[in-house]
Design an enzyme around this catalytic site. Structure first.
Site, PDB file in Angstrom:
ATOM      1  N   GLN A   1       7.665   2.570  -5.983  1.00  0.00           N
ATOM      2  CA  GLN A   1       8.550   3.562  -5.575  1.00  0.00           C
ATOM      3  C   GLN A   1       9.857   3.291  -6.271  1.00  0.00           C
ATOM      4  O   GLN A   1      10.457   4.278  -6.657  1.00  0.00           O
ATOM      5  CB  GLN A   1       8.964   2.657  -4.088  1.00  0.00           C
TER       6      GLN A   1
ATOM      7  N   TYR B   1       0.832  -1.226   0.094  1.00  0.00           N
ATOM      8  CA  TYR B   1       0.074  -0.133  -0.199  1.00  0.00           C
ATOM      9  C   TYR B   1       0.715   1.265   0.019  1.00  0.00           C
ATOM     10  O   TYR B   1       1.997   1.156   0.293  1.00  0.00           O
ATOM     11  CB  TYR B   1      -1.006  -0.188   1.173  1.00  0.00           C
ATOM     12  N   GLU B   2       0.046   2.305  -0.297  1.00  0.00           N
ATOM     13  CA  GLU B   2       0.984   3.719  -0.399  1.00  0.00           C
ATOM     14  C   GLU B   2       2.003   3.634  -1.511  1.00  0.00           C
ATOM     15  O   GLU B   2       2.882   4.227  -1.418  1.00  0.00           O
ATOM     16  CB  GLU B   2       1.451   4.215   0.963  1.00  0.00           C
ATOM     17  N   GLY B   3       1.688   2.792  -2.565  1.00  0.00           N
ATOM     18  CA  GLY B   3       2.588   2.418  -3.845  1.00  0.00           C
ATOM     19  C   GLY B   3       3.475   1.348  -3.450  1.00  0.00           C
ATOM     20  O   GLY B   3       4.262   1.430  -2.517  1.00  0.00           O
TER      21      GLY B   3
END
Lengths: 593, 593
Positions: free
Chosen positions: A441, A434-436
């Site tokens: 990244q 999650y969050e990329g």
């Protein structure tokens, strides 16, 4: 296994490696003197160890209730949340004029690491609220700020981020949720998935920040707007009115973070949820990107927190479990077994390195936001931008790997859920997604952060690494092989420099195929720099008569890191630079499809 | 996601890399012609895909019932077990005179990979029975064989291995269970933990093989004897008599393999369970060690089976999930994303390499047991002994890692249990622990398998690797960079040779501290050899007009392996040889305790 905040290491990193003194001189941060910070962290550590940590295992075992749209958190969670709000831990960095503590980002990094390490499922709630606060503080009108910020900052209300839709995960351009204008507000409709704490019973109201498209908005990323959609409508006098047209349709049954509700939210089943535009139309994704550094850093810090907890857990077991004695004598603990010590060394040394990297990124956030000099701000913003994908990607990958080593140290007991070692692995496993994802990244690192500025930010860091290598070469204090540490940091800088040059020279898809190997490699090399610097400062403190067990240990862990972690960097560089072509050669047909 | 047996690859490996033709000429294996083997594997593949695979997910979700000592397996399991028995799949290698199929070990390796890959929780039951059969076949009296073997071989009864006790895990010398002589049998008492399928409802009787100490037995490893302890006493006429004094006290709540009962068994609460000595007194551990190669190879094969299933699962998702299109065009599947393809390439290429290694070890078991020439038998026994710890340790570690990549390929959906990707990770996670942890395998490798014979077995393999490198250098067929493959295999041989020399020259604890890095490195280098040989034979088949999609893919995966997996080997060698000292430097105090 109770979590203990690693206060000594945190304060050492803040003071000696992150320039806490200089940060406390930035405008607005004058309260953050080292003494005050130490006192705050000590209190935060108590809350983490005494309140959050005991609920980590019971929350995992009990899980969540879900009935007709309502989510019930595990026993004791609402009480713990009330204490968090009461003690002001909800939003340590929020501005004092909205009721926040106004602490530096770098100090918040410590607090977040403690709370996430103690109980990741719980701390996700304040973490998401912090994101909502940041969005509103940064982009909403004064009227919206006045209505929503005070209760979000205190934690009386919580916040969520509604980005993902079934067809729009890593690719937010595919968002379909709609917003129809209606007077001073909008009617929002659509379905959002994977909404953390999208529904729960710990707070009076939930403020959803929702990405949606206005009618006739341009297709793709440039047609997405950001809205505030409260669970309960807020009346003009601040009291709570009707339930809005938002419903929690289901919660996910997940591998880990069992006590954190992951919700599917249906907006507008009864005609449209009332929402308020944040900032300008069609700039929603731009606002999200601006907030991404903090959010990604926080998830990286989750990885570090879980790694720290898993390490403490495994060390405690290794000191207690006896195995492998002689018929005549009593068995030694498994701490005496070289391979157990190797695993614990990998866990501890990488966690320490990742902590330094993440806190350095957080410190640069403070300088980037508050330094009086524009050049300093710009320098630190470049540094933040460069470090964030590494701090997110590498810290979470090593969080998973450390939790898995923690299971291994426990042997068969590690596979038994009651032991608790497996929970760290199950919980940590989401952080690389999650969050990329790590892949996202890595694309950010090689694309936006290296190729776009032709390697400038990378080379600024590489220059600092070379200074560290020179300083290490000058050291003569006892307790470390300074020449080896210096060589390691110098080689780390060299590998990064070569790889940066290679990335900047590429045109095709090679950087994409190489990206994750580059990210892992940069994590390891930046970690080598961090551990080299840590050894340098630890030795200085020891020479000044301010030594401690933890500081002597730092010298051993730095040496261990250089010979047991760092040697992977060159292989990763080879894989990145020579292997990318063979990634691109693989076709679907090769996988039998 | 249904499991599909990779029949083409299995047959290619059997025929071209394991010498199936030569194995079919060994005494007793004459039936195992390539055509017959292909037919058998096709049937086994159907059973795996149609019967076992559908129960994998439902078994995980439903889990086990436990009530007053009785274990209930999930819906459909007993029926599937009956089919397994009916079709003769329970013990493919058991001798025909006890009702077995008498198949070669290398063919059984394929069958086990399929069944484990399709449903690891289920196949653990026959796997343990196979161990019990082997112990009884190898060491029990004719009377015991006659009483127990036919029903174990058919699967009408199942078997267990009772080794572990709370204080005796990796260190079996610490076993305390007791056996008191009483007429023609013994009375067994003690507590055993982690007993796989120690109790269940799929078979009429369960035959426990139990390690225990006779009165006045020597302390330590030389005082442990092996006993048969049936759940129901077997009467002289073969019918089942009274329930023995063995009770399942509890089953574990585990991270994975939810449908495989992991039991705590209490022996002798009512005066002593009736047991029968297998072989001679005080030789129990020696018998166990003799059986260990098969058991460890089977667990390594579990790792490969789960890796294969996780790979198929991830490939299917990658071909279906769309993400990252342009506003104008439809989105491509994520199979088109270089990083997804990189992850799938790591999963597939390492699984293929580990399969070759494991099957080669199994083929050597056949030659070691059955070759007419004593020198050939001895050569293959050395090779088996050397390869087993690598095949167990490396295959299981990459099984966990592949399952974790499988979760990552699925993104957020991978964390949702219904997707099934997480189950592979939860299940695989035990394989690096039981039947000897990776650390124990590594100590076996560097100690018993390298240091003890001064590297002789290693050097025999290294010589074969050099021959492969030479053969690769001669290749000119299209579709592969033969020079690069040859250089890779030659470097792999060189790294192994250097490391073997280093290990043989060491006296202190360095080899123990380096052991797991050595094992990982040997896995990767032996995998490079395997993939080089595979490319060589695939190209020959293609040149002979016997090409296929899978064989062309093999050339790509070999190239991919050499540039994307193999480069880690040198770093691991550095870690092993330079890092061991810094492992030993770490002290308990460094971990804050």
């Amino acid at each position: 296994m109770a979590y203990t905040a690693p206060l000594d290491d945190m304060l050492f990193v803040l003071e000696d490696l992150c320039g806490l003194d200089a940060i406390a001189q930035l405008p607005g941060l004058e309260e953050a003197s080292p003494d005050m910070v130490a006192a705050i962290l000590e209190e935060a550590g108590k809350f983490a160890g005494n309140v959050l940590s005991p609920l980590n295992v019971t929350g995992d075992q009990q899980g969540l209730g879900f009935d007709d749209g309502a989510v019930t958190t595990p026993t004791g969670w609402k009480d713990a949340y009330d204490q968090l709000v009461e003690m002001g831990w909800n939003s340590p960095t929020a501005a004092p004029d909205h009721g926040g503590m106004g602490l530096p980002q770098v100090v918040n990094a410590c607090i977040q690491e403690m709370f996430q390490g103690a109980n990741m499922s719980f701390q996700l709630c304040p973490m998401l609220t912090q994101g909502a606060i940041e969005a509103i503080e940064g982009y909403a009108s004064d009227a919206l700020k006045e209505t929503y910020l005070p209760n979000l900052v205190s934690g009386v209300w919580t916040g969520t981020m509604n980005l993902t839709e079934p067809q729009a995960g890593s690719d937010l351009a595919a968002i379909r949720s709609k917003a129809e204008p209606e007077g001073d507000h909008y009617r929002i409709s659509g379905q959002k998935i994977f909404i953390t704490y999208g529904e729960h019973d710990m707070a009076e109201n939930i403020i959803h920040l929702v990405l949606a498209r206005l009618p006739d908005a341009p297709a793709g990323v440039k047609g997405i707007s950001l809205f505030i959609v409260p669970k309960f409508i807020v009346n003009a006098d601040g009291s709570l009115g009707d339930l809005n047209d938002v419903r929690c349709v289901s919660i996910e049954h997940k591998l880990g973070i069992h006590a954190s509700p992951t919700c599917t939210l249906a907006f507008g089943d009864k005609g449209g949820a009332i929402g308020y535009l944040v900032g300008e139309a069609n700039k929603g994704l731009q606002y999200m990107f601006a907030m991404m550094n903090n959010a990604r850093l926080n998830v990286g810090i989750q990885g570090i927190g879980v790694a720290e907890h898993a390490t403490q857990h495994a060390v405690a077991y290794a000191m207690e479990r006896k195995q492998g004695g002689t018929p005549e004598g009593s068995a030694p603990t498994i701490m005496g077994h070289p391979d157990v010590r190797r695993m614990l060394g990998l866990m501890a040394s990488r966690t320490q390195a990742a902590r330094i990297l993440a806190y350095r990124a957080a410190a640069s956030l403070d300088f980037a936001h508050r330094a009086e000099d524009a050049e300093t701000r710009a320098y630190h913003q470049r540094r933040v931008d460069f470090l964030i994908p590494v701090a997110k990607g590498w810290s979470t990958e090593l969080g998973v790997s450390s939790a898995s080593y923690g299971v291994q140290v426990h042997g068969g007991m590690g596979f038994v859920e009651e032991t608790g070692a497996a929970q760290h692995l199950r919980d940590a496993r989401i952080t690389t997604i999650y969050e990329g994802t790590t892949g996202i990244q890595a694309l950010d690192l090689v694309g936006r952060k290296i190729a776009r500025d032709k390697g400038e930010a990378a080379r600024e860091i590489i220059a600092e690494m070379r200074k560290s290598a020179d300083a290490l070469a000058q050291m003569t204090a006892p307790g470390a092989d300074w020449a080896a540490l210096s060589r390691g940091v110098a080689e780390a800088a060299h590998l990064m420099s070569e790889t940066t040059d290679w990335l900047v020279s590429q045109n095709g898809h090679e950087p994409q195929a190489a990206a994750v190997s580059v990210l892992e490699m940069f994590g390891i090399t930046l970690g080598a720099w961090a551990m080299g610097d840590a050894a340098l400062h630890a030795a200085k403190r020891i020479a000044d008569g301010r030594g401690s067990k933890a500081l002597s240990a730092k010298l051993n862990f730095a040496g261990f890191y250089m010979t047991n972690v760092f040697p992977q960097a060159r292989g990763l560089q080879q894989i990145a630079m020579a292997g990318a072509g063979n990634v691109l050669t693989l076709q679907s047909a090769d996988f039998g499809v």
